[in-house]
Design an enzyme around this catalytic site. Structure first.
Site, short mmCIF file in Angstrom:
data_model
loop_
_atom_site.label_atom_id
_atom_site.label_comp_id
_atom_site.label_asym_id
_atom_site.label_seq_id
_atom_site.Cartn_x
_atom_site.Cartn_y
_atom_site.Cartn_z
N GLY A 42 0.87 -1.09 0.02
CA GLY A 42 -0.10 -0.05 0.07
C GLY A 42 0.80 1.29 0.07
O GLY A 42 1.84 1.22 0.55
N LEU A 45 -1.53 7.20 2.46
CA LEU A 45 -1.01 7.84 3.53
C LEU A 45 -0.01 7.14 4.67
O LEU A 45 0.95 7.27 4.70
CB LEU A 45 -1.76 8.98 4.14
CG LEU A 45 -1.79 10.29 3.33
CD1 LEU A 45 -3.07 11.09 3.91
CD2 LEU A 45 -0.69 10.84 3.18
N ALA A 46 -0.84 5.96 4.96
CA ALA A 46 -0.31 5.22 5.76
C ALA A 46 0.99 4.30 5.20
O ALA A 46 1.95 4.37 5.91
CB ALA A 46 -1.34 4.02 6.42
N HIS A 268 -21.44 8.82 6.01
CA HIS A 268 -21.05 10.27 5.98
C HIS A 268 -22.30 11.08 5.63
O HIS A 268 -22.85 10.72 4.38
CB HIS A 268 -19.97 10.49 4.97
CG HIS A 268 -19.19 11.85 5.51
ND1 HIS A 268 -19.83 12.91 5.14
CD2 HIS A 268 -18.05 12.24 5.60
CE1 HIS A 268 -18.93 14.06 5.52
NE2 HIS A 268 -17.98 13.47 5.70
N SER A 286 -17.08 17.61 1.45
CA SER A 286 -16.43 17.63 2.69
C SER A 286 -17.12 18.06 3.87
O SER A 286 -18.11 19.15 3.92
CB SER A 286 -15.19 18.47 2.62
OG SER A 286 -14.47 18.73 3.80
N ARG A 339 -20.42 12.67 12.83
CA ARG A 339 -21.03 11.87 11.54
C ARG A 339 -22.19 10.96 11.73
O ARG A 339 -23.27 11.12 10.98
CB ARG A 339 -20.08 11.36 10.68
CG ARG A 339 -19.16 12.34 10.11
CD ARG A 339 -18.06 11.94 9.34
NE ARG A 339 -16.98 12.66 8.96
CZ ARG A 339 -15.99 12.46 8.32
NH1 ARG A 339 -15.38 11.39 8.12
NH2 ARG A 339 -15.21 13.62 7.86
N LEU A 461 -6.48 10.78 8.55
CA LEU A 461 -5.45 11.08 8.03
C LEU A 461 -4.34 11.22 9.12
O LEU A 461 -3.25 10.69 9.02
CB LEU A 461 -5.35 12.46 7.26
CG LEU A 461 -6.48 12.61 5.91
CD1 LEU A 461 -6.47 14.26 5.17
CD2 LEU A 461 -6.05 11.49 4.90
C1 LIG Z 1 -14.09 11.29 -0.46
C2 LIG Z 1 -13.23 11.20 0.72
C3 LIG Z 1 -12.55 12.29 1.54
C4 LIG Z 1 -12.15 12.07 2.70
N1 LIG Z 1 -11.41 13.17 3.50
C5 LIG Z 1 -10.78 13.13 4.81
C6 LIG Z 1 -10.32 14.14 5.36
O1 LIG Z 1 -10.63 15.13 4.97
N2 LIG Z 1 -9.79 13.90 6.64
C7 LIG Z 1 -9.42 12.57 6.98
O2 LIG Z 1 -8.86 12.39 8.00
N3 LIG Z 1 -9.88 11.47 6.27
C8 LIG Z 1 -10.59 11.65 5.19
N4 LIG Z 1 -10.91 10.68 4.57
C9 LIG Z 1 -10.45 9.25 4.80
C10 LIG Z 1 -9.04 9.09 4.38
O3 LIG Z 1 -8.82 9.51 3.27
C11 LIG Z 1 -8.79 7.35 4.33
O4 LIG Z 1 -9.20 6.73 5.43
C12 LIG Z 1 -7.21 7.21 4.33
O5 LIG Z 1 -6.69 7.96 3.19
C13 LIG Z 1 -6.83 5.95 4.03
O6 LIG Z 1 -5.46 5.76 3.95
P1 LIG Z 1 -4.74 4.37 3.97
O7 LIG Z 1 -3.42 4.75 3.50
O8 LIG Z 1 -4.87 3.64 5.19
O9 LIG Z 1 -5.43 3.74 2.75
P2 LIG Z 1 -5.48 4.04 1.03
O10 LIG Z 1 -5.60 5.49 0.88
O11 LIG Z 1 -6.96 3.52 0.72
O12 LIG Z 1 -4.34 3.35 0.39
C14 LIG Z 1 -4.34 1.90 0.23
C15 LIG Z 1 -3.16 1.54 -0.55
O13 LIG Z 1 -3.29 0.02 -0.70
C16 LIG Z 1 -2.93 -0.24 -2.11
N5 LIG Z 1 -3.81 -1.47 -2.00
C17 LIG Z 1 -4.83 -1.87 -1.69
N6 LIG Z 1 -4.96 -3.37 -1.92
C18 LIG Z 1 -3.80 -3.69 -2.20
C19 LIG Z 1 -3.52 -5.04 -2.72
N7 LIG Z 1 -4.05 -6.16 -2.31
N8 LIG Z 1 -2.22 -5.21 -3.03
C20 LIG Z 1 -1.51 -4.02 -3.13
N9 LIG Z 1 -1.43 -2.76 -2.85
C21 LIG Z 1 -2.97 -2.58 -2.51
C22 LIG Z 1 -3.44 0.82 -2.79
O14 LIG Z 1 -3.05 0.58 -4.05
C23 LIG Z 1 -3.07 2.15 -2.18
O15 LIG Z 1 -1.85 2.41 -2.23
C24 LIG Z 1 -11.77 10.71 3.07
C25 LIG Z 1 -12.05 9.73 2.53
C26 LIG Z 1 -12.80 9.91 1.14
C27 LIG Z 1 -13.40 8.68 0.79
#
Ligand SMILES: Cc1cc2nc3c(=O)[nH]c(=O)nc-3n(C[C@H](O)[C@H](O)[C@H](O)COP(=O)(O)OP(=O)(O)OC[C@H]3O[C@@H](n4cnc5c(N)ncnc54)[C@H](O)[C@@H]3O)c2cc1C
Length: 659
Positions: A42, A45-46, A268, A286, A339, A461
């Site tokens: 992945g 951001l994480a 939401h 948002s 929410r 985030l």
């Molecule tokens: C429209 C929208 C607006 C938002 N606004 C906010 C906000 O303003 N503030 C806030 O705090 N949160 C917000 N959120 C929530 C937040 O964006 C997400 O919870 C957060 O970005 C998740 O980050 P993540 O790194 O955990 O996962 P993701 O960003 O979902 O990344 C997942 C990663 O895993 C990879 N991946 C997935 N499955 C596989 C696999 N099987 N093999 C290899 N790679 C894989 C993908 O390619 C990607 O790189 C929002 C969410 C949405 C939908």
């Protein structure tokens, strides 16, 4: 309760825990001596922040993502902002207050120690991102600006217009690129993890599919970290990116990782309403808009009917006939209630017939008062791109004057309705973010760790970056320190053979069904079942019906699916079929958990358990625990294992946003 979960929380009063923990770190010094490899799956951001940090610390990182660039991870969609307890506004904010708000916002179902740690590192995240050059909004004097999000009475949300996720991801991506350049991170784009390989009870590698060639490949490492996001797309229609899937998490669950609190799904309140049955995606407006937008429906049922029939418009309804129902019901927090509370309140009004739009399934989000007070320029500076996005989709610009009543200007309001958005549940992790499989870690939205039954806005985030930059890089060392004496296993071991064979067999099975239905048609039907029976309002009877319907539909999937093309080369339909197979497992898990939890809390609302005023009614005596599920094979009910919650610093009480 048959099994005991060790969450590895160090002893001591909560505020001291993390400090003590840090002091106990056995720091590996990989820069000089050890060659330790870590797979990070992945690049959201994480994942990107973890891969960059681990690379910087000297580990050899293998980083994979399904997109063609880490910059296209779903995190890029995040709009509103990121929380931190900097207290730049001098409004009484503190680490403790952020901790308290998050635990309360999660309806007292989060692990106290984890949330405290999250609040404590929140300020470091902002410093880190500013150092990377993330262009956060600033006040006239140069200070970073803040706005408010739901569930807080202070202003602690840092933002970059309505594109905070994108800017933060660009920051993380630049750090990641630095490590790629330094040779510490090897990036594999367009690769999908299909299975985790377990050797002697420990995660030692993964099987990934090259999405361009269709080939399966093996990767071996000393530890595996999944950062693969949430499972919101189980519902088909959601605000998540189309590529979001839960395949990696579900496969880890099948291999023995417990899945925690799957029923905690966030709906939401401010999304653009569904407008037809051909739609495959919903758009979020948002939560930050609730700083200046006021939510209302008509007071009079005849006005609501006229709005639904299209014979009247929102801006023709005068002030005295508007019901600002959130301000009425929750005077202390008004439009900025969390929410889950705002979504239920919208549903309640719409269920009673006061909804607007031709479907009756929408409420107004109106900027008239704030535009009149602050001017359109100021509002556009704050939400310009969101207004434009709304106009692009609906052809209505919320900054257009539409009417004047008694000298007051009324602007065209947005119409919004709740939609599936985020999943608080996820792979169970201990305090070190390690799953029940040693050597397998889960971070970001794909774990369950910090949000309890409801996540507060701008906290995802914060959690993703806290995990990636500041928590995992410390905690994984506890595990890797022991691994220093273990050589990395070669990929020609029988465990890799078996895992790869299993993945190949599944691909062959899906390709050979050769039925009549497309992946999307079945997924859409699953989404309807989820929304209808496992959605905003759940009942025991509805959940049982939902489970039966999912079971039947899964049979249809297994016997009547059609995947065009071949398994060699690029085949997007095949990839979607794999995801859908796992959404079935996930959907049933959500329903099992919801059925077992005979109470309402946060995003989990069981209609049988509500107060006379329609608020969620928790049962702390019987359900004050993290519900963890162990996989027991396809078609079998998973086993529930409980991790009791223990609160020391915060008094568990009924959530109150009224006064
Ligand atoms: C429209 C929208 C607006 C938002 N606004 C906010 C906000 O303003 N503030 C806030 O705090 N949160 C917000 N959120 C929530 C937040 O964006 C997400 O919870 C957060 O970005 C998740 O980050 P993540 O790194 O955990 O996962 P993701 O960003 O979902 O990344 C997942 C990663 O895993 C990879 N991946 C997935 N499955 C596989 C696999 N099987 N093999 C290899 N790679 C894989 C993908 O390619 C990607 O790189 C929002 C969410 C949405 C939908």
């Amino acid at each position: 309760m048959s099994k005991v979960l060790d969450s590895k929380i160090p002893a001591g009063p909560v505020p001291e825990k993390w400090k003590e923990y840090k002091a106990h770190q056995r720091l590996v010094n990989p820069k000089n001596k050890l060659k330790l490899d870590v797979i990070v799956v992945g690049t959201g951001l994480a994942g990107a922040s973890a891969a960059a940090s681990l690379g910087e610390m000297g580990f050899n990182v293998i980083n994979l993502c399904i997109q063609d660039s880490p910059r296209r991870a779903h995190s890029i969609a995040a709009q509103g902002g990121i929380n931190a307890a900097k207290c730049y506004q001098n409004d009484g904010d503190s680490v403790y207050r952020l901790f308290y708000d998050t635990v309360k916002g999660g309806d007292y179902r989060a692990r106290e120690a984890n949330v405290y740690r999250l609040a404590e590192v929140s300020n470091n995240i902002i410093d880190q991102c500013v150092a990377q050059g993330v262009p956060f909004a600033r006040e006239y004097g140069g200070m970073l600006a803040n706005r408010s999000f739901g569930g807080a009475q202070v202003s602690r949300t840092f933002y970059a217009k309505g594109q905070t996720g994108q800017q933060l991801l660009l920051g993380a991506y630049s750090s990641l690129s630095c490590q790629v350049n330094a040779g510490k991170v090897k990036l594999y784009t367009r690769y999908e993890m299909e299975d985790v390989v377990i050797v002697d009870g420990r995660a030692r590698g993964i099987i990934a599919k090259n999405l361009v060639t269709g080939q399966l490949e093996r990767f071996s490492a000393n530890a595996v970290v999944i950062a693969t996001g949430g499972y919101g797309n189980t519902y088909f229609l959601s605000t998540n990116a189309m590529g979001c899937n839960c395949t990696a998490a579900v496969q880890c669950y099948r291999k023995g990782a417990y899945f925690a609190n799957p029923s905690y799904v966030q709906i939401h309140p401010t999304c653009i309403p569904v407008h037809g049955d051909k739609q495959s995606k919903l758009t979020l407006m948002s939560e930050s808009l609730r700083n200046d937008g006021r939510i209302w429906v008509p007071k009079k049922i005849e006005d609501a009917k006229a709005l639904q029939a299209g014979t009247k418009q929102g801006w023709e309804i005068p002030e005295e006939d508007r019901d600002y129902y959130l301000e009425r019901r929750y005077p202390a927090f008004g439009n900025l209630v969390p929410r889950d509370v705002a979504s239920r309140a919208a549903k309640e009004r719409c269920d009673k017939g006061f909804g607007v739009n031709n479907t009756g399934l929408a409420v107004f989000l109106d900027f008239s008062e704030s535009i009149n007070r602050l001017g359109l320029d100021v509002i556009m500076q704050r939400y310009g791109n969101l207004f434009e996005m709304y106009e692009e989709i609906t052809d209505v610009f919320p900054g257009d004057v539409a009417n004047e009543i008694n000298g007051v200007k009324y602007y065209k309001p947005m119409m919004i309705y709740p939609a599936i958005h985020y999943t608080m549940g996820g792979i169970w992790v201990d305090y070190e973010l390690q799953t029940t499989i040693p050597g397998l870690f889960a971070i970001g939205e794909c774990n369950f760790s910090d949000h309890g039954a409801n996540r507060l806005g701008a906290s995802a985030l914060m959690q993703g970056l806290a995990d990636g930059y500041f928590v995992l890089p410390y905690t994984i060392q506890n595990y890797l320190a022991d691994q220093a004496v273990w050589p990395k296993v070669p990929t020609d071991r029988k465990e890799f053979d078996e895992a790869e064979k299993g993945v190949q067999a599944e691909i062959d099975r899906l390709m050979n069904i050769k039925g009549k239905r497309s992946v999307d048609s079945i997924h859409k039907e699953l989404g309807h079942i989820m929304w209808e029976y496992v959605g905003m309002g759940r009942t025991a009877e509805g959940l049982k019906t939902g489970l039966k319907k999912m079971h039947d539909l899964e049979k249809e999937f297994d016997t009547n699916l059609f995947v065009p093309g071949t398994k060699e080369g690029l085949n997007v339909e095949l990839d979607k079929a794999i995801h859908l197979r796992d959404f079935f497992t996930m959907g049933q898990l959500v329903a099992f958990d919801a059925l077992s939890r005979n109470e309402s809390c946060g995003g989990h609302f069981r209609e049988e358990y509500q107060t006379e005023e329609g608020e969620a009614k928790r049962d702390d005596e019987n359900y004050f625990y993290v519900g963890c599920w162990e996989y027991k094979g396809k078609g079998n009910e998973p086993e529930l294992i409980k991790e009791p919650l223990e609160y020391e610093a915060i008094k568990v009480q009924t959530r109150n946003y009224k006064n």
